[in-house]
Design a protein around this motif. Structure first.
Motif, PDB file in Angstrom:
ATOM      1  N   VAL A 271     -85.419  51.883 -13.789  1.00  0.00           N
ATOM      2  CA  VAL A 271     -84.976  50.519 -14.050  1.00  0.00           C
ATOM      3  C   VAL A 271     -83.458  50.553 -14.163  1.00  0.00           C
ATOM      4  CG1 VAL A 271     -85.069  48.559 -15.634  1.00  0.00           C
ATOM      5  CG2 VAL A 271     -87.110  49.904 -15.239  1.00  0.00           C
ATOM      6  N   GLY A 272     -82.806  49.642 -13.496  1.00  0.00           N
ATOM      7  CA  GLY A 272     -81.349  49.638 -13.514  1.00  0.00           C
ATOM      8  C   GLY A 272     -80.796  49.136 -14.833  1.00  0.00           C
ATOM      9  N   ARG A 273     -81.207  47.916 -15.200  1.00  0.00           N
ATOM     10  CA  ARG A 273     -80.615  47.318 -16.395  1.00  0.00           C
ATOM     11  C   ARG A 273     -81.664  46.472 -17.121  1.00  0.00           C
ATOM     12  NH1 ARG A 273     -75.242  43.931 -17.557  1.00  0.00           N
ATOM     13  NH2 ARG A 273     -76.241  42.174 -16.560  1.00  0.00           N
ATOM     14  N   ILE A 274     -81.700  46.554 -18.449  1.00  0.00           N
ATOM     15  CA  ILE A 274     -82.568  45.700 -19.266  1.00  0.00           C
ATOM     16  C   ILE A 274     -81.667  44.889 -20.181  1.00  0.00           C
ATOM     17  CG2 ILE A 274     -84.402  45.619 -20.976  1.00  0.00           C
ATOM     18  CD1 ILE A 274     -85.428  48.249 -19.939  1.00  0.00           C
ATOM     19  N   ASP A 275     -81.769  43.572 -20.085  1.00  0.00           N
ATOM     20  CA  ASP A 275     -80.921  42.685 -20.889  1.00  0.00           C
ATOM     21  C   ASP A 275     -81.836  41.769 -21.704  1.00  0.00           C
ATOM     22  OD1 ASP A 275     -79.074  41.010 -21.958  1.00  0.00           O
ATOM     23  OD2 ASP A 275     -77.913  40.772 -20.112  1.00  0.00           O
ATOM     24  N   ILE A 276     -81.897  41.989 -23.012  1.00  0.00           N
ATOM     25  CA  ILE A 276     -82.771  41.200 -23.883  1.00  0.00           C
ATOM     26  C   ILE A 276     -81.928  40.584 -24.991  1.00  0.00           C
ATOM     27  CG2 ILE A 276     -84.758  41.242 -25.414  1.00  0.00           C
ATOM     28  CD1 ILE A 276     -85.902  43.487 -23.846  1.00  0.00           C
ATOM     29  N   LEU A 277     -82.145  39.296 -25.225  1.00  0.00           N
ATOM     30  CA  LEU A 277     -81.379  38.622 -26.276  1.00  0.00           C
ATOM     31  C   LEU A 277     -81.914  38.980 -27.657  1.00  0.00           C
ATOM     32  CD1 LEU A 277     -79.017  36.606 -26.050  1.00  0.00           C
ATOM     33  CD2 LEU A 277     -80.659  34.808 -26.516  1.00  0.00           C
ATOM     34  N   GLY A 278     -83.242  38.886 -27.828  1.00  0.00           N
ATOM     35  CA  GLY A 278     -83.761  39.159 -29.163  1.00  0.00           C
ATOM     36  C   GLY A 278     -85.162  39.731 -29.146  1.00  0.00           C
ATOM     37  N   VAL A 279     -85.404  40.650 -30.076  1.00  0.00           N
ATOM     38  CA  VAL A 279     -86.740  41.202 -30.300  1.00  0.00           C
ATOM     39  C   VAL A 279     -87.034  41.009 -31.778  1.00  0.00           C
ATOM     40  CG1 VAL A 279     -88.160  43.261 -30.204  1.00  0.00           C
ATOM     41  CG2 VAL A 279     -86.438  42.919 -28.486  1.00  0.00           C
ATOM     42  N   SER A 280     -88.161  40.355 -32.099  1.00  0.00           N
ATOM     43  CA  SER A 280     -88.403  40.070 -33.513  1.00  0.00           C
ATOM     44  C   SER A 280     -89.883  40.092 -33.852  1.00  0.00           C
ATOM     45  CB  SER A 280     -87.812  38.703 -33.881  1.00  0.00           C
ATOM     46  OG  SER A 280     -88.685  37.681 -33.503  1.00  0.00           O
ATOM     47  N   SER A 281     -90.177  40.086 -35.135  1.00  0.00           N
ATOM     48  CA  SER A 281     -91.537  39.969 -35.692  1.00  0.00           C
ATOM     49  C   SER A 281     -92.483  41.036 -35.146  1.00  0.00           C
ATOM     50  CB  SER A 281     -92.113  38.585 -35.419  1.00  0.00           C
ATOM     51  OG  SER A 281     -91.231  37.605 -35.852  1.00  0.00           O
ATOM     52  N   SER A 282     -92.216  42.284 -35.470  1.00  0.00           N
ATOM     53  CA  SER A 282     -93.074  43.409 -35.086  1.00  0.00           C
ATOM     54  C   SER A 282     -93.249  43.517 -33.580  1.00  0.00           C
ATOM     55  CB  SER A 282     -94.455  43.313 -35.753  1.00  0.00           C
ATOM     56  OG  SER A 282     -94.320  43.291 -37.137  1.00  0.00           O
ATOM     57  N   ALA A 283     -92.290  43.046 -32.817  1.00  0.00           N
ATOM     58  CA  ALA A 283     -92.347  43.227 -31.364  1.00  0.00           C
ATOM     59  C   ALA A 283     -91.730  44.570 -31.006  1.00  0.00           C
ATOM     60  CB  ALA A 283     -91.626  42.092 -30.657  1.00  0.00           C
ATOM     61  N   LEU A 284     -91.829  44.926 -29.748  1.00  0.00           N
ATOM     62  CA  LEU A 284     -91.575  46.304 -29.364  1.00  0.00           C
ATOM     63  C   LEU A 284     -90.892  46.347 -28.010  1.00  0.00           C
ATOM     64  CD1 LEU A 284     -92.783  48.892 -30.774  1.00  0.00           C
ATOM     65  CD2 LEU A 284     -94.483  48.837 -29.005  1.00  0.00           C
ATOM     66  N   LEU A 285     -89.807  47.093 -27.922  1.00  0.00           N
ATOM     67  CA  LEU A 285     -89.242  47.453 -26.618  1.00  0.00           C
ATOM     68  C   LEU A 285     -89.387  48.953 -26.502  1.00  0.00           C
ATOM     69  CD1 LEU A 285     -87.618  47.155 -23.999  1.00  0.00           C
ATOM     70  CD2 LEU A 285     -85.556  47.102 -25.348  1.00  0.00           C
TER      71      LEU A 285
END
Lengths: 131, 56
Positions: free
Chosen positions: A84-98
């Motif tokens: 994967v070249g690039r991962i752009d995420i604004l927000g991860v919240s409430s027991s979520a997972l990257l």
């Protein structure tokens, strides 16, 4: 057994409320999130001692389909990489997972109860019709 | 059940996500088993009048 994940760049703005950014392989993940989302007419800071077990949604079981037991599984990796070249995420919240990497088993569950709290009935005409 | 998989090249240029929330998952990799469950309660009865928020 699993492939190798190669990510060139990760841009993550915010990671909040028991969220995880995991790089590397994982055997087992279990996440749980219980939220009481209260929208109040008037803010009332400092007093927030509401027991979650008073609400049914936090004790009711959530039906999740069970993974079928695969007797014979053969996996051949012609290319042993996930790139994967690039991962752009604004927000991860409430027991979520990257998660960058492979996982054997993961179980995630969330329960949310919304409450709209008014001090006076904003729809008095509706209540009159019902009664 | 017989299950045979051949993985060829997988190349993703860019992933752009606004938000991941409430026990959701973004996974770059392989996985054997995922169990996701969610309960979300916003019925009309969620309208609470007065100061007490706790049900009787």
């Amino acid at each position: 057994m699993y492939r190798t994940s190669a990510v060139d760049e990760v841009i993550l703005n915010s990671l909040a409320s028991s969220s995880i950014l995991q790089t590397g392989d994982t055997e087992k993940i279990q996440c749980f999130s219980a939220a009481l989302a209260i929208q109040r007419e008037r803010t009332d800071f400092g007093r927030f001692d509401i027991p979650l077990n008073k609400y049914d949604i936090f004790s009711q079981p959530v039906t999740v389909p069970v993974c079928p037991a695969v007797q014979i599984k053969k996996t051949f990796h012609a290319c042993p990489f996930i790139r994967v070249g690039r991962i752009d995420i604004l927000g991860v919240s409430s027991s979520a997972l990257l998660h960058i990497g492979s996982v054997n088993e993961m179980t995630l569950q969330s329960r949310v109860k919304h409450i709209r709290n008014f001090l006076k009935n904003p729809y008095p005409e509706i209540e009159e019709e019902e009664s | 059940m017989k299950f045979c998989v051949t993985n060829h090249e997988l190349f993703v240029g860019e992933i752009n996500i606004i938000g991941v929330g409430l026990s959701s998952v973004v996974l770059v990799g392989d996985v054997d088993c995922i169990n996701l469950g969610s309960a979300f309660d916003t019925p009309p009865e969620s309208l609470v009048l007065g100061t007490s928020l706790v049900p009787l």
